[in-house]
Design an enzyme around this catalytic site. Sequence first.
Site, PDB file in Angstrom:
ATOM      1  N   GLY A  53       0.837  -1.206   0.000  1.00 33.53           N
ATOM      2  CA  GLY A  53       0.000   0.000   0.000  1.00 33.53           C
ATOM      3  C   GLY A  53       0.860   1.239   0.000  1.00 33.53           C
ATOM      4  O   GLY A  53       2.070   1.177   0.242  1.00 33.53           O
ATOM      5  N   CYS A 100       5.431  -5.977   1.269  1.00 29.87           N
ATOM      6  CA  CYS A 100       5.832  -4.567   1.172  1.00 29.87           C
ATOM      7  C   CYS A 100       5.296  -3.764   2.362  1.00 29.87           C
ATOM      8  O   CYS A 100       5.765  -3.947   3.470  1.00 29.87           O
ATOM      9  CB  CYS A 100       5.398  -4.021  -0.187  1.00 29.87           C
ATOM     10  SG  CYS A 100       6.334  -2.575  -0.655  1.00 29.87           S
ATOM     11  N   TYR A 101       4.269  -2.926   2.175  1.00 34.11           N
ATOM     12  CA  TYR A 101       3.745  -2.181   3.329  1.00 34.11           C
ATOM     13  C   TYR A 101       3.295  -3.144   4.428  1.00 34.11           C
ATOM     14  O   TYR A 101       3.529  -2.893   5.618  1.00 34.11           O
ATOM     15  CB  TYR A 101       2.567  -1.297   2.880  1.00 34.11           C
ATOM     16  CG  TYR A 101       1.872  -0.607   4.035  1.00 34.11           C
ATOM     17  CD1 TYR A 101       2.375   0.565   4.582  1.00 34.11           C
ATOM     18  CD2 TYR A 101       0.724  -1.162   4.605  1.00 34.11           C
ATOM     19  CE1 TYR A 101       1.763   1.175   5.667  1.00 34.11           C
ATOM     20  CE2 TYR A 101       0.099  -0.560   5.683  1.00 34.11           C
ATOM     21  CZ  TYR A 101       0.621   0.616   6.204  1.00 34.11           C
ATOM     22  OH  TYR A 101       0.009   1.207   7.273  1.00 34.11           O
ATOM     23  N   HIS A 120       7.071  -7.736  -4.328  1.00 32.56           N
ATOM     24  CA  HIS A 120       5.683  -8.053  -4.708  1.00 32.56           C
ATOM     25  C   HIS A 120       5.707  -9.361  -5.509  1.00 32.56           C
ATOM     26  O   HIS A 120       5.962  -9.345  -6.709  1.00 32.56           O
ATOM     27  CB  HIS A 120       5.093  -6.937  -5.573  1.00 32.56           C
ATOM     28  CG  HIS A 120       4.578  -5.790  -4.775  1.00 32.56           C
ATOM     29  ND1 HIS A 120       3.310  -5.769  -4.245  1.00 32.56           N
ATOM     30  CD2 HIS A 120       5.154  -4.637  -4.400  1.00 32.56           C
ATOM     31  CE1 HIS A 120       3.127  -4.639  -3.586  1.00 32.56           C
ATOM     32  NE2 HIS A 120       4.226  -3.930  -3.657  1.00 32.56           N
ATOM     33  N   GLU A 144       3.444 -11.059  -6.684  1.00 32.71           N
ATOM     34  CA  GLU A 144       2.352 -11.172  -7.658  1.00 32.71           C
ATOM     35  C   GLU A 144       2.637 -10.461  -8.977  1.00 32.71           C
ATOM     36  O   GLU A 144       1.928 -10.650  -9.956  1.00 32.71           O
ATOM     37  CB  GLU A 144       1.046 -10.637  -7.039  1.00 32.71           C
ATOM     38  CG  GLU A 144       0.976  -9.130  -6.782  1.00 32.71           C
ATOM     39  CD  GLU A 144       1.628  -8.689  -5.473  1.00 32.71           C
ATOM     40  OE1 GLU A 144       2.522  -9.399  -4.982  1.00 32.71           O
ATOM     41  OE2 GLU A 144       1.262  -7.629  -4.967  1.00 32.71           O
ATOM     42  N   ASP A 172     -18.320  -8.236 -19.680  1.00 28.54           N
ATOM     43  CA  ASP A 172     -18.933  -8.551 -18.379  1.00 28.54           C
ATOM     44  C   ASP A 172     -20.404  -8.932 -18.531  1.00 28.54           C
ATOM     45  O   ASP A 172     -20.845  -9.979 -18.041  1.00 28.54           O
ATOM     46  CB  ASP A 172     -18.807  -7.362 -17.401  1.00 28.54           C
ATOM     47  CG  ASP A 172     -17.376  -6.901 -17.243  1.00 28.54           C
ATOM     48  OD1 ASP A 172     -16.481  -7.648 -17.659  1.00 28.54           O
ATOM     49  OD2 ASP A 172     -17.160  -5.789 -16.732  1.00 28.54           O
ATOM     50  N   LYS A 209     -11.645  -9.173 -13.562  1.00 23.55           N
ATOM     51  CA  LYS A 209     -11.733  -9.018 -15.020  1.00 23.55           C
ATOM     52  C   LYS A 209     -10.967 -10.154 -15.723  1.00 23.55           C
ATOM     53  O   LYS A 209     -11.464 -10.728 -16.695  1.00 23.55           O
ATOM     54  CB  LYS A 209     -11.117  -7.664 -15.402  1.00 23.55           C
ATOM     55  CG  LYS A 209     -11.365  -7.258 -16.815  1.00 23.55           C
ATOM     56  CD  LYS A 209     -12.748  -6.716 -16.939  1.00 23.55           C
ATOM     57  CE  LYS A 209     -13.048  -6.121 -18.267  1.00 23.55           C
ATOM     58  NZ  LYS A 209     -14.366  -5.488 -18.282  1.00 23.55           N
TER      59      LYS A 209
END
Length: 506
Positions: free
Chosen positions: A54, A86-87, A171, A173, A228, A362
């Site tokens: 964050g 991280c944060y 990170h 990811e 969607d 998504k």
Amino acid sequence: MDKIVILDYGSQYNEILLTKLRELGVYSLIVPKTTTASKIKELKDVKGVILSGGPSIIGEEVKNAPDSKLFDEEILNLNVPVLGICYGMELLAHHFGAKVTSVKDREFDKHVIRLSNSCPLFFNLRDEIVVYITKSDRISDIPSSVQIVAESSSLGPVAFAKDYVYGVMRHPEVDGSEEGRELLSNFIDICGCKKEWSLENFLENKINEIKEEVKDEKVILGLSGGIDSTVAALILHKAIGDNLTCLFVETGLHRVNEASVILNRFREKSKIQLDVADEGELFLNRLKGVVDPEEKRKVIVDTFIEVFKKYAKKIGDFKYLGQGTLYTDIKESKWGGKSKVISGTAEDIGFKIIEPIKELTKAEVRELGRKLGLDEAFIKRQPFPFPGLAIRIIGEVTLLKLEILREANEILSQEVRKNHLETELYQYFCVLTNIDSTGVEGNNKIYYHTIAIRAVTSNNGINADFYKFDMNFLERVSRRIVNEVRGVNRVVYDITAKPPSTIEYQ
Ligand code: XMP
């Protein structure tokens, strides 16, 4: 179903993290950072917790509110493994008594780190890897009860472990960050999660769930032509067949031939009943004199609801309104962010709401679309905003301006297609600015409109960069627009990234 909960501290990568965990077979969900340990317990079968990255700076938070709690420390007593990224890592380090020092200049960059492979988080990873790390706060003076398990010569300690609590500064990811997937997979193993999540299982369960809820009632769904609402319609149709009717509202704010392409494709590819509300004139009347972008959005949404209600009443007795609301839309609207324009308005229309893809991101909807037989060109179609061309015309929307914008936009699209650039671009479009400038036509001076071209690369629309077109390409598009579109005598190319600019102009 076993799950991993992600506490949201605002990282732009959280949805990617969620998708990666699910790709590894574990159901995961993002919850607000204020979620307490007891609320997490109520979610049932939570086998692990991740404190996300964050933008906040721990040092400043502590300085501004020395007595406030940065997270519910009871989370560490839930008897499940915890991973701070991280944060999130800094939060944990601060909690354990380490020193966290702020670095003002935050850069997201590659770093070489050395791993201790005795740590189960790094099981089977190489000893030295290259990862992306935000050069943010530094961690030092780590108490001896906490084990440093990775270091970098440029940043010092970048990962630690204490019992079942882990912190990593990288990170895992982010694409291109080495062995990130393996690290997440190791965390899943440490959590002892059963890998029960797959899109196939999701589809099967969702169809049964809808059948059970809807029974013999009828459902109406607003089809926008995007992925969607299309995927939502296909799932509903599998569950309830002809009790589903789709309604396409022609707002008159689409690009050249867009409405007919959407309708023809849908009719060709599915046997779902489809009605069309052709109300372009009404939308244009309501937009008369409206200049403010948010006011434009409101007028369009209000008119859309009015039209939807009118047609729904006319064509059937519907108990449910189906919507293609995504996980992100729900997360954003519940937590105070920008919500999808028509979601949240369904109750006003007087229907019960049914949202078949509300658990999905998504990326997952695209994948499910493939599994349901949608073609790749449709799945990769560039996003088109709900208010359509109305927010690509600066100032009042008129029929003439819509026509000018459509023609200019069509020329850009033709050239992009001709040069096979579609797959490289996240979005590309023309904007009709409110700048009228001098031009020459024969011996006369003329004041005509200026078209701006916007073309960006992006993964998710959160960050974007302008596309570096070949100058010959831009010259050709510009020449064609000023020659072929009456009312335009100047074309400019937008060379700003997001941030600070947004992708759209309004
Ligand atoms: P911005 O302009 O905020 O856009 O960088 C990010 C993405 O969102 C789309 N967008 C919208 N989509 N209703 C929508 O359905 C809106 O009001 C809206 N505004 C922006 C934009 O096209 C881009 O993909």
